[in-house]
Write an enzyme that holds these catalytic residues in place. Structure first.
Site, short mmCIF file in Angstrom:
data_model
loop_
_atom_site.label_atom_id
_atom_site.label_comp_id
_atom_site.label_asym_id
_atom_site.label_seq_id
_atom_site.Cartn_x
_atom_site.Cartn_y
_atom_site.Cartn_z
N ILE A 213 23.11 -0.15 34.07
CA ILE A 213 22.32 -0.41 32.88
C ILE A 213 21.54 -1.71 33.05
O ILE A 213 22.04 -2.68 33.59
CB ILE A 213 23.24 -0.53 31.65
N GLU A 235 26.13 7.57 36.40
CA GLU A 235 26.90 7.63 35.16
C GLU A 235 26.01 7.51 33.93
O GLU A 235 26.32 7.99 32.86
CB GLU A 235 27.98 6.56 35.13
N GLY A 333 32.02 1.80 35.69
CA GLY A 333 31.98 2.69 36.85
C GLY A 333 31.59 2.01 38.15
O GLY A 333 31.34 2.68 39.15
#
Length: 439
Positions: A213, A235, A333
């Site tokens: 992100i 993810e 993750g």
């Protein structure tokens, strides 16, 4: 929808929550804010209610003083909305790989009394979709004793593992409201642009991408217009993916698993992204236990795992979840994909970070802060990227990797890092890497 089931108000739906219950809250853009608020409004009559979730977004507040005696926030990943409460007496954090969270629910290590989710309206066959956030939510729905769904016509219907028949939903609340939006592209400055260029230079045609992100992954995507036949197994993804899919740069033709399909577990972005994935068969939104399974990840070719860090020490230990003892985010993750990419044929596991903080403090440090968590061990770390260059630490001894990392540190801090090197290892400065040199 169950026989005779009807839509009820949020206030009625949350009456099922009792003192001592454990309540799952759907995360990211699917955070059911109206249900959360309705539950919190009962704070005077509730006590010892445990809330569990990963990242939450939107108009929700878990830190108000009046809630602290009634609710305990047990975070599986700390975000801006939950950072204060997770570091207080009314909250905490569970260190865990994102891929393993579903086990907590399935194995009753965290038995769920209630799951609060947000879904798309039922289709003609009665199926709702978890939409933007399948990740750990599908496991929570299957494990919870009671499921409350906020049914939102603005939630996209996504393909993959997120379909839930309305028969599995105990209570439904209709709520037509905008999903939370995040635009990462507006945050890209010169440092981020340079890091993005460095990372893009490591990506080969036919690679399979995993991006975390933030603004750095978004910038990497902007630099891939000359690439061909890329795949996506990540993810999460945001708006930056859209033009690469639309132009065929990401076509997933070289993947061994889910060929021809882009795979993710959740998405956060703008309304453009949510509209793009709505009923789009090119996109598969799947259970995090599959997406982040190292054994699955490694089967695709040239997996490029791009993740961030708060700081990294001279031996390669990566802290990505805390600032000293202060819990800033979570393991997430990162390790799932760092290991999966390292084992992928031709894969590269990349840790990317600006060389300094916004206050000018070096992110490459002699030692991690007291109490800092090691998310990626020095045995797992391979590629490290700052705006000053790229180094590969795989196979390097402690002295070699320290010299390599000093070479991509901010120039203002290299002298101090060299002194720390001499204190720890002895020797002179001959052989320190030059800025930007690929090791």
């Amino acid at each position: 929808m169950k026989a005779n089931q009807r839509y009820v108000l949020a206030e009625e739906a949350v009456r099922i929550v009792r003192s001592g219950d454990r309540v799952f809250i759907h995360g990211s853009a699917a955070t059911p804010a109206q249900l959360v608020k309705a539950m919190q409004n009962r704070y005077r009559e509730l006590g010892n209610v445990e809330l569990v979730s990963i990242t939450t977004l939107g108009d929700v507040d878990f830190d108000s003083p009046e809630y602290r005696k009634s609710f305990f926030y047990n975070s599986l990943f700390v975000s801006a909305v939950t950072r204060k409460v997770a570091n207080s007496d009314s909250g905490d954090y569970i260190p865990i790989f994102l891929s393993e969270i579903p086990r907590l629910f399935k194995e009753n290590r965290l038995p769920l009394d209630v799951a609060m989710i947000q879904v798309s309206p039922p289709d003609v066959h009665g199926y709702c979709s978890l939409g933007t956030s399948v990740d750990i939510a599908v496991a929570a729905v299957n494990a919870a004793k009671h499921v409350i769904a906020m049914v939102n016509p603005q939630m996209p219907r996504t393909h993959g593992d997120g379909f839930i028949h309305s028969d599995k939903i105990d209570t439904m609340v209709w709520e037509d409201s905008r999903l939370p939006e995040v635009d990462y592209s507006s945050k890209n400055g010169d440092v981020v642009r340079q890091i993005g260029l460095h990372i893009a230079s490591l990506i080969e045609d036919g690679a399979t991408l995993q991006l975390g992100i933030g603004s750095i992954p978004d910038q990497v995507l902007k630099n891939l217009n000359g690439h061909r036949n890329l795949g996506l197994h990540t993810e999460m993804f945001s708006d930056g993916i859209i033009p690469l899919i639309e132009t065929g740069i990401i076509n997933n033709s070289c993947k061994k698993l889910d060929r021809g399909r882009s795979v993710t577990s959740f998405m956060v972005g703008t309304r453009k992204l949510y509209d793009f994935v709505d009923d789009n068969p090119q996109i598969r939104v799947k259970d995090i236990a599959y997406v982040n399974d190292t054994g699955i990840i490694r089967q695709n070719p040239k997996v490029m795992a791009i993740n961030s860090a708060i700081e990294i020490d001279l031996t390669g230990q990566v802290c990505a979840d805390s600032i000293g003892t202060f819990q800033y985010s979570g393991i997430g993750g990162q390790m799932d994909f760092i290991r999966g990419a390292s084992l992928s044929e031709g894969g590269k596991a990349i840790i990317a970070l600006p060389s300094v903080t916004s206050k000018g403090i070096s992110r490459i440090v002699p030692y991690l802060k007291d109490g800092a968590g090691v998310v990626t061990t020095r045995g797992h770390v391979h590629w490290v990227v700052t705006e000053y260059g790229v180094v590969d630490l795989f196979g390097k001894n402690l002295k070699q990797r320290a010299k390599a990392l000093i070479g991509i540190a901010h120039p203002d801090h290299r002298e101090g890092l060299e002194k720390a090197f001499h204190v720890r290892f002895g020797g002179d400065s001959v052989g320190f890497a030059s800025p930007g040199k690929i090791q």
